[in-house]
Design a protein around this motif. Sequence first.
Motif, PDB file in Angstrom:
ATOM      1  N   LEU A 198      51.945  25.579  10.316  1.00 19.65           N
ATOM      2  CA  LEU A 198      52.146  23.818  10.971  1.00 19.65           C
ATOM      3  C   LEU A 198      51.909  23.533  12.321  1.00 19.65           C
ATOM      4  CD1 LEU A 198      54.729  22.445   7.706  1.00 19.65           C
ATOM      5  CD2 LEU A 198      52.585  22.250   7.699  1.00 19.65           C
ATOM      6  N   PRO A 199      51.954  24.644  12.867  1.00 26.02           N
ATOM      7  CA  PRO A 199      52.748  23.470  14.545  1.00 26.02           C
ATOM      8  C   PRO A 199      50.900  23.139  14.590  1.00 26.02           C
ATOM      9  CG  PRO A 199      54.813  25.447  14.065  1.00 26.02           C
ATOM     10  CD  PRO A 199      53.339  25.572  12.806  1.00 26.02           C
ATOM     11  N   VAL A 200      49.912  24.167  14.459  1.00 27.89           N
ATOM     12  CA  VAL A 200      49.050  23.957  14.918  1.00 27.89           C
ATOM     13  C   VAL A 200      48.015  22.761  14.746  1.00 27.89           C
ATOM     14  CG1 VAL A 200      48.607  26.403  16.050  1.00 27.89           C
ATOM     15  CG2 VAL A 200      47.524  25.884  13.712  1.00 27.89           C
ATOM     16  N   LEU A 201      48.416  22.233  13.864  1.00 33.10           N
ATOM     17  CA  LEU A 201      48.321  20.879  12.921  1.00 33.10           C
ATOM     18  C   LEU A 201      47.242  19.749  13.709  1.00 33.10           C
ATOM     19  CD1 LEU A 201      49.073  20.957   8.586  1.00 33.10           C
ATOM     20  CD2 LEU A 201      46.702  21.258   9.598  1.00 33.10           C
ATOM     21  N   LYS A 202      48.537  19.792  14.508  1.00 35.57           N
ATOM     22  CA  LYS A 202      48.021  18.453  15.425  1.00 35.57           C
ATOM     23  C   LYS A 202      46.911  18.853  16.732  1.00 35.57           C
ATOM     24  CE  LYS A 202      49.911  14.920  18.124  1.00 35.57           C
ATOM     25  NZ  LYS A 202      51.689  14.749  18.655  1.00 35.57           N
ATOM     26  N   ALA A 203      47.558  20.254  16.846  1.00 35.12           N
ATOM     27  CA  ALA A 203      46.096  20.401  17.871  1.00 35.12           C
ATOM     28  C   ALA A 203      44.848  20.789  17.552  1.00 35.12           C
ATOM     29  CB  ALA A 203      46.467  21.932  18.418  1.00 35.12           C
ATOM     30  N   LEU A 204      44.550  21.293  16.382  1.00 35.95           N
ATOM     31  CA  LEU A 204      43.517  21.032  15.692  1.00 35.95           C
ATOM     32  C   LEU A 204      42.644  20.269  14.913  1.00 35.95           C
ATOM     33  CD1 LEU A 204      41.618  23.291  14.040  1.00 35.95           C
ATOM     34  CD2 LEU A 204      43.188  23.446  11.802  1.00 35.95           C
ATOM     35  N   PHE A 205      43.636  18.968  14.255  1.00 32.83           N
ATOM     36  CA  PHE A 205      42.815  17.974  13.934  1.00 32.83           C
ATOM     37  C   PHE A 205      42.399  17.536  15.163  1.00 32.83           C
ATOM     38  CE2 PHE A 205      45.359  17.625   9.949  1.00 32.83           C
ATOM     39  CZ  PHE A 205      44.864  18.611   9.419  1.00 32.83           C
ATOM     40  N   GLY A 206      43.151  17.583  16.534  1.00 27.90           N
ATOM     41  CA  GLY A 206      42.652  16.553  17.360  1.00 27.90           C
ATOM     42  C   GLY A 206      41.714  17.726  17.867  1.00 27.90           C
ATOM     43  N   CYS A 207      41.732  18.332  18.080  1.00 27.11           N
ATOM     44  CA  CYS A 207      40.029  19.566  18.309  1.00 27.11           C
ATOM     45  C   CYS A 207      38.795  19.077  17.684  1.00 27.11           C
ATOM     46  CB  CYS A 207      40.171  21.016  17.972  1.00 27.11           C
ATOM     47  SG  CYS A 207      39.236  22.170  17.719  1.00 27.11           S
ATOM     48  N   ILE A 208      39.585  18.927  15.881  1.00 28.97           N
ATOM     49  CA  ILE A 208      37.532  18.194  15.596  1.00 28.97           C
ATOM     50  C   ILE A 208      37.487  16.746  15.637  1.00 28.97           C
ATOM     51  CG2 ILE A 208      37.512  17.339  12.774  1.00 28.97           C
ATOM     52  CD1 ILE A 208      39.265  19.640  11.958  1.00 28.97           C
ATOM     53  N   ARG A 209      38.787  16.542  16.343  1.00 30.24           N
ATOM     54  CA  ARG A 209      38.315  14.388  16.355  1.00 30.24           C
ATOM     55  C   ARG A 209      37.444  14.698  17.863  1.00 30.24           C
ATOM     56  NH1 ARG A 209      42.652  10.202  16.123  1.00 30.24           N
ATOM     57  NH2 ARG A 209      40.556   9.381  16.926  1.00 30.24           N
ATOM     58  N   THR A 210      38.280  15.820  18.418  1.00 28.60           N
ATOM     59  CA  THR A 210      37.275  16.260  19.972  1.00 28.60           C
ATOM     60  C   THR A 210      36.123  16.600  19.734  1.00 28.60           C
ATOM     61  OG1 THR A 210      39.351  16.420  21.043  1.00 28.60           O
ATOM     62  CG2 THR A 210      37.546  16.991  22.534  1.00 28.60           C
TER      63      THR A 210
END
Length: 893
Positions: A198-210
């Motif tokens: 779970l700790p990397v989910l926020k960064a991963l979703f942000g990466c997808i949007r970028t």
Amino acid sequence: MLAAARDDLQNLRRSIADTHDPALSITKISPDFVDEPQLVVEVAGAPDQAREVRISVPVLRRALEKQIDPLGLLAYALMSPEPLPVTWRPKPIGQALAPTLEQWRQSHQRIYRLTPAADQVQRALKFGKDILVVGDPGSGRSALAANFAHQAEINERGVIWLNFTDPDDGPESVLVTLFQAARNDSFLLVIDDMQANLPVLKALFGCIRTLREDFGLTIQVLATSWRAMTDLLDQGESAITLQTIGIDGADTITLMLDEHNGEFSEEVRRDIRDLADGDVHTAASAIEFRVHNARVPSEAELQEQYTANVAPGRQRAALYHLASLGFFGESLPEGEARSLFGDEVEAFQRRGVVHRTDDAFTLGPRRRAGLIIRYALEHWIEAQGPENRPENIVWQHLQAGGDARLKATLSRIDHFRSPGRLRVESLYLKLSREMLEYLRFWLEQSTEEDPAWGDNLGAAVFAAMALTRLHRDEEWLRIATKIRERWRYDDPAQLTLEPIGANTEDFADFEEIAEQMRGEDELYGKAGHPSGMSWQEFDAEKEKAYRNWALGLLLGLEGTAPLQYRDDNRIQHLVRMAARAQQRRGHFFPARVPWVTARIVQGLCSAVIRPRDNETVRRASNWLLSQVDDKSHWWRSGTGSWNTDELATSMALTALVLSGHRDEPKVEKALTWLRSREGQWTSRNREIDLALVLETLRLCTEDSVHPHLTTLLERANQELESSRDVSLDRPEERLRLPFITAQLADIVERTVFAKYLDILRDMIPSPESDPVRPATNPPAGAAAEPVTPFTPPRRGMNEHDLQMWRAAVSQLQGELAEQIKKRSREGVAHSARVQEKLEAFIRHRTRVQDLYRNFDEHTPPAVLEEIDEIGREVCGRAWPEPPFPESDADEAE
């Protein structure tokens, strides 16, 4: 440095461009010296959509130190909203490779069916939706995802696969893959087991949007997870919208059975469903067995099928280890697999028992893993002993995996109560661990500046104990070396503990204590202090009290030493000194101050192997119990306002529980009183009391300590940030933060482990409560009536005797496990004597397992005698007197 980095990136860009046009391409590389030396790199996705990043020389050096390759460094730079700082701390980057066609055929094609859930996923993908597939373990989530990943490749779409049980898989993995992948109209990003990190989910979703908005890439998400993940995402944990589709293993099993509709009766179909219990992998194995053997297998036969031809020793240990990890949804990285088991795990992959995704091995379905664990616990020596319980294997695996894996697990525990349920409120274990890391950094810095800790023995000892619990062994040794230079306790001829030179700085504490006692005596007036000791008596002998306090501290220091630095000779000298210092009634001077006696008991409990069998511990514990009665259920501090009654009571209770007196009625009454004083020990400036009480509650009760644990961590960190000069307060304050950190380090790790077990409790296989089901149909040619085996007549043990022997063997196995664990934890001692003891305990454990394998009322006397001999050697006076059966003769043998 900049020129070398530029050349590396240019060469890499050329080598990729020679084979294909990448999805993310490096379009510009140039040094820049305007503000500071930097490498400027431009990265482009779709035409006219690019982004520039700047990388400084210190960051380049850090990447070299941590062996981060050029593409990994670029991925980190792209993920950072600002240029990477000098303090940047990279972690390894996992691969993001989809299962190969062969892996798909071996591990997934066999169980994939076009269920209603698969049909929904197919339609959602067609319309460009991002999807989350949720279901129970064994429902076929990963197989469904692998099917659509394979279909995407057939349709010439790009595929990126993140295996979230690998803590190194994250947004950087996606970027590195896109730097190397051929440009494509669209990519399918599979996030398998999303709940695992779970700790990397926020960064991963942000990466997808970028990638979508800044680089113009079309990326569609197909994720798999537990059912409870839907509720978590509904709480705002996702920056992208995921359409949830539920998968039910029962649907897949029905389709599997329908393929044999003409062959299987309704009874056979029902039996296979019951045996599979919703697990599609088990259903597939049962159906194959039924086709080849004309009957439905029992669980025992499935166990035999999964464990057949597995050789004793490392091969069995490897399969059991994989099953333990697989049962809890963990995978085994290739490096860890080779380190532990050589090429055995790869051999299981070739046999189709395990499959591989990225660079990690997974046994597969939880149900299969449970059957293997059950079989191993009953039949394999390699699985015997408490240290080899599945949950303990997984815990060691998590600890060995570093901060990323542990943080991922803590976050999962914080959020999920079970795969189907969220917690009402977070346990804040991940936050607690991070706060504790801040305290660790402060301890390391302070030790670097002054390993003697201002010549304050209490501060130095508690700092050393904290560093041991935080696995900083070298820092422990630096402090211990200074302490051993100030105190003499390595001479066999020495009778009492003595400082080398003048008393340490904390002797001033005992001078202040005498003054506090004087004020307390004035309040009692002519009646005098209830203990019968006046402040003048203490003042005259305060040096004796100080040395007894130091004795308890040094016992704790040496008893909790890292194994490689444990000094058994020093420990034995301290234990003998404690026996000599003990007063006739069992206490240690002064009787008025019970926390001195409690500190020595706690030190002895950490230093001796079996505290409850130690005469000094027994007498001191009995004395502590004698100091409370039906009128007062708590221990008085005896030191005025220096220490509180809550502190004294907490220390006494901890000492009594560690020495084996948890079930005493007086202990229970004192606990009730301590709980009732919550308003006192949670007050501001009572953090030492709070730390002690939390330890007591953890040892004595099932109480949840996490609300107060977070409070204590926050206060400790606030104190560090405020830069308050603690030396300006009373002398006791000098050991305040080291002591609190030592307590916190122990409490946090033990609390994490306890809560980790809570979330897995519903998943742990229990041989005792889950009997093997009999075969649904008798084997072909089986006799109609059961055959009673011939038993030679002899007079064996009765049921009571058998129970006593089983209890004794259980005690022996527990003691052997404790001793082996004590001597074989990470950092094996260099002492030949310790190694010899370890080898002896392992031999005893193996022999006891062999002797106990077929233990029943007719066990031969020779076997009982050998067990009794080992029990007496290992357990000493704690070994009971087990009953030996009457026997006419041994002709039955």
